[in-house]
Design an enzyme around this catalytic site. Sequence first.
Site, PDB file in Angstrom:
ATOM      1  N   GLU A 163      50.366  46.034  32.612  1.00 38.61           N
ATOM      2  CA  GLU A 163      50.841  44.638  32.653  1.00 38.61           C
ATOM      3  C   GLU A 163      52.138  44.383  31.888  1.00 38.61           C
ATOM      4  O   GLU A 163      52.229  43.469  31.076  1.00 38.61           O
ATOM      5  CB  GLU A 163      49.737  43.711  32.131  1.00 38.61           C
ATOM      6  N   GLU A 268      40.911  47.820  39.654  1.00 39.57           N
ATOM      7  CA  GLU A 268      39.989  46.878  38.987  1.00 39.57           C
ATOM      8  C   GLU A 268      39.513  45.856  39.998  1.00 39.57           C
ATOM      9  O   GLU A 268      39.660  44.647  39.806  1.00 39.57           O
ATOM     10  CB  GLU A 268      40.698  46.167  37.826  1.00 39.57           C
TER      11      GLU A 268
HETATM   12  C1  XIL Z   1      38.826  42.732  30.673  1.00 36.77           C
HETATM   13  C2  XIL Z   1      37.382  43.128  30.396  1.00 36.77           C
HETATM   14  O1  XIL Z   1      36.700  43.225  31.624  1.00 36.77           O
HETATM   15  C3  XIL Z   1      36.734  42.109  29.503  1.00 36.77           C
HETATM   16  O2  XIL Z   1      35.423  42.542  29.124  1.00 36.77           O
HETATM   17  C4  XIL Z   1      37.583  41.847  28.259  1.00 36.77           C
HETATM   18  O3  XIL Z   1      37.009  40.811  27.508  1.00 36.77           O
HETATM   19  C5  XIL Z   1      39.013  41.482  28.648  1.00 36.77           C
HETATM   20  O4  XIL Z   1      39.532  42.503  29.474  1.00 36.77           O
HETATM   21  N1  XIL Z   1      43.159  43.517  33.239  1.00 36.77           N
HETATM   22  C6  XIL Z   1      42.817  44.700  32.647  1.00 36.77           C
HETATM   23  C7  XIL Z   1      41.451  44.876  32.102  1.00 36.77           C
HETATM   24  O5  XIL Z   1      43.610  45.656  32.687  1.00 36.77           O
HETATM   25  O6  XIL Z   1      41.433  45.735  31.004  1.00 36.77           O
HETATM   26  C8  XIL Z   1      40.813  43.548  31.755  1.00 36.77           C
HETATM   27  O7  XIL Z   1      39.460  43.792  31.356  1.00 36.77           O
HETATM   28  C9  XIL Z   1      40.899  42.599  32.923  1.00 36.77           C
HETATM   29  C10 XIL Z   1      42.328  42.350  33.302  1.00 36.77           C
END
Ligand code: XIL
Length: 380
Positions: A163, A268
């Site tokens: 990001e 994701e």
């Molecule tokens: C999220 C997790 O799922 C949560 O448990 C945590 O509180 C916050 O992060 N982008 C990413 C992930 O790259 O690491 C994030 O994961 C969601 C957004």
Amino acid sequence: MMRRLLYDLPLVLMALPLWYACCATPSAGNVTLKDALKDKFHIGVALNEALITGRDTAGVRVLEQQFSAIVAENCMKSMHIHPEENRYDFTLPDQFVALGEKNKMWITGHTLIWHSQLSPWFCVDEEGNNVSPEVLKQRMKAHISTIVGRYKGRIKGWDVVNEAILDNGELRRSKFYEILGEEYLPLAFRYAHEADPQAELYYNDYNEWFPAKRDAIVKLVRSLKEKGVRIDGVGMQGHVDMEYPAIEEYEKSILAFTQAGVKVMITEFDLSILPMPDRNVGAEVSAGFEYREELNPYRNGVPAGRMQEWTNRMGDFFDLFLKHRDKVTRVTMWGITDRDSWKNDFPIHGRTDYPLLFDRDYQPKAAVSRIIKAAEGVGF
Ligand code: XIL
């Protein structure tokens, strides 16, 4: 002998349909996701603490049956794995890697350099002032080489930077950027490559279907390659909802990244069924909106028609991934069951969402057989 056969025949004939239903042809009921997708791409999932430690036994069963790849949902983020400058905590990461190896899964490390869930000490001195560029470089190098080095040859790919680019295509003004400028990106990739020359290295982000963001990522990939820095893939997080993005926009990004010379992985994936308070949220983890009842419409279940729409859209996305199976090497879901999903609390705390492939009772949703059928239909 003949008489015996004649005697048993009716029995055998009666039992045949039963045998057929439970054991014979691979109906979607007994073919697993990982079997159906075996020659297409890895089907992965993010693991939370309960899965990594084995406390969630039902979840581990689904994991082992259905998935061929894993990534850590939280335990490898800097605030957890490297809480103080001179202290690492490898307890969960070690268990995570061991679980993947036991099951011969493709293991991805998430994530080395990210502005969020960042260890508070990482970019500042004891007074809280930004450290110098030299100090930050040393800290990045120590962090990356210690973690990547520990799992050398075992973790197959790393989300090196997460990001770094905003939806408008500008570089995010993170601490890393403030101190080092855009230089921190190639540096992070270089340090990771030095620590494990065999590991694949990825840039990972959300909302990559925004045209300005898509273009900026293509530019980043090209500039890393021009500098001779290794980058193997772009991870498309894919936290999507029922309206955005249009499948065609998502497809444009898969094509654009491939044309820039890298693989694509969906890293994701989850599909929220809930109304989005703002279309620009994506996965901007700092976003938060106040709870309102009308934004939490499915507390007691989802009406069949709406669930069907969700299944169709999930199926459409997987059709797209299957269409581009020569470019997409992995599709990773951000959790196993709906009860695990971060979407129940993001971007509004305390809602009931249904974004994943298994329901709150660990049962496969209709989308699973839809995906399996599609995979069986496309050939190799
Ligand atoms: C999220 C997790 O799922 C949560 O448990 C945590 O509180 C916050 O992060 N982008 C990413 C992930 O790259 O690491 C994030 O994961 C969601 C957004």
